[in-house]
Every structure is written in C-alpha cells, then in structure tokens.
Design an enzyme around this catalytic site. Structure first.
Site, PDB file in Angstrom:
ATOM      1  CB  CYS A  84      -0.997  -0.037   1.152  1.00 47.91           C
ATOM      2  SG  CYS A  84      -2.337   1.176   0.983  1.00 47.91           S
ATOM      3  CG  HIS A 195      -3.881  -3.498   2.706  1.00 49.15           C
ATOM      4  ND1 HIS A 195      -2.949  -3.069   3.620  1.00 49.15           N
ATOM      5  CD2 HIS A 195      -4.451  -2.378   2.201  1.00 49.15           C
ATOM      6  CE1 HIS A 195      -2.959  -1.752   3.676  1.00 49.15           C
ATOM      7  NE2 HIS A 195      -3.865  -1.310   2.820  1.00 49.15           N
ATOM      8  CD  GLU A 197      -1.963  -6.254   5.182  1.00 53.73           C
ATOM      9  OE1 GLU A 197      -2.266  -5.073   5.438  1.00 53.73           O
ATOM     10  OE2 GLU A 197      -1.372  -6.601   4.133  1.00 53.73           O
TER      11      GLU A 197
END
Length: 223
Positions: A84, A195, A197
C-alpha cells in the site's frame, strides 16, 4: 515459530498496519521482527515495508527515525515487499496534500484518482477512497504470483495510485474507473497497492510465496 524459520523485518515508522502483517507472517511459520531501528531490521532475512496514512507524514516519520537510508539499501539487497503506502513511498514524488518527494527508488509518481474518470461501466459514480475487493490482473510470471489464479480478488484501501515512469515495472493492474497500477516488480523488489494480509487465501498465498522467495525470478530492469 519453527526452528530456523525465516526472520521477516517489518518496518515500523508509526503508520503501518503492523499487527495484521505480523500476524499473517507468524501464521505462515516465520518470525516477525517489528522494529523502527535500522540495526535490528538489518539482522533479518527479508523486509516488509507496510504503510497506512498520508504520504508526506510517512516520509517525515521515516526521516525522523533515520530509516530512509536503510529502506533504500534493503530494497536493493534482500527480498523486499512493499504494501500500500509502502509501495507509493518507493516512487519519486506524490501529489497527496501538496508536492512531496519520495524515496526515489523507482521512477514514477503518486497521483490522486481523477474525479472525471471515477465512473463504473454503467456510468455510475465511484467512491474515493477505492475501498474493498477488486480483481488483480497479473501481467508477469512472478514467483510471488505462483499458485494465485489470474484475476484473484485482493483487498484495497487507497485514494491515490502509482504511475510508474517505466512500463517494464508494471507487474499487475486493477480497474477502478480506469486501469491503474496495482503491483510493481524489479529484481528483488515487489510491491502491491492492495493489502495481502487482508486478502484471504490469495493474500496468504502471496505472503507465503514471499517468505520462500530468494529475490530472483522477477523482471530485471534495474532500480
């Protein structure tokens, strides 16, 4: 953590989604070393450069912690993953809340989504920030994409996007009003606007690929 597990340095400059990234890394069996000290991060095997916030504030935070030189060296010497804002900061400049210089590791700039282009295919207005799930269209055969289907969905949250000056850097794109750069890759560096994650199975697969990556097999157009 498994004995002998890879040590992943996660750069802490006070503005990253560190907990989610560290938990994902640990879930995959690696050791997450979260630190704002260059000497600690230098002892890890690979680096993740996350980021959430405003470009100028994040550059100031990096400089205050004397981390800018470390990031520049790490991005050229070991497997390196930007996430990001951690991708955007690698560029030369950003127009977010004024003109700001970036780390200058990659040629390109960070731009705001243009209001006039923010329409879906039916002409309906699109909200900014771009927030939610979107398809990631892979453009290169990269080790970090191994086992991830073409057009897999990843999670995005951003109001600005990267425009690389060198099209050879582009590794994937997404569509939001228009096609925009969603990933860049060169040598041992890979960076995503989305993202991983927070991106479920596909995101964990990408992070797992990063943990196993030796930094080779990607495009080699030079930093």
């Amino acid at each position: 953590m498994r004995p002998g597990a890879t040590r992943v340095g996660i750069i802490d400059y006070g503005m990253g989604n560190l907990y989610s990234v560290a938990k994902a890394v640990e879930h995959l069996g690696a050791s997450a070393v979260v630190s704002d000290r260059a000497e600690v991060l230098a002892g890890t095997d690979r680096i993740i450069f996350p980021g959430v916030g405003a470009f100028g504030d994040c550059m100031a935070a990096l400089e205050a912690r004397e981390l800018t030189d470390f990031v520049r060296v790490a991005a050229q010497t070991r497997p390196f993953l930007g996430i990001c804002l951690g991708m955007q900061l690698l560029m030369e400049s950003s127009e977010e809340h004024g003109a700001h210089a970036g780390l200058g590791l990659l040629p390109g700039r960070v731009l705001a989504f243009p209001p006039g282009a923010m329409r879906d295919r039916d002409g309906r207005p699109l909200k900014v920030p771009h927030m939610g799930w979107n398809e990631l269209h892979q453009l290169v055969a990269h080790p970090l994409f191994a086992g991830i289907p073409q057009d897999a969905h990843f999670y995005f949250v951003h109001s600005f996007y990267v425009e690389p000056a060198n099209p050879e850097l582009l590794a994937a794109f997404a569509d939001y009003g228009f096609p925009f750069c969603a990933a860049v890759a060169v040598d041992n560096l890979f960076a995503l606007q989305c993202h991983p994650e927070k991106s479920g199975e596909a995101g964990l697969r990408l992070l797992g690929n990063f943990l196993a990556w030796d930094g080779g097999g990607g495009p080699a157009c030079g930093i």
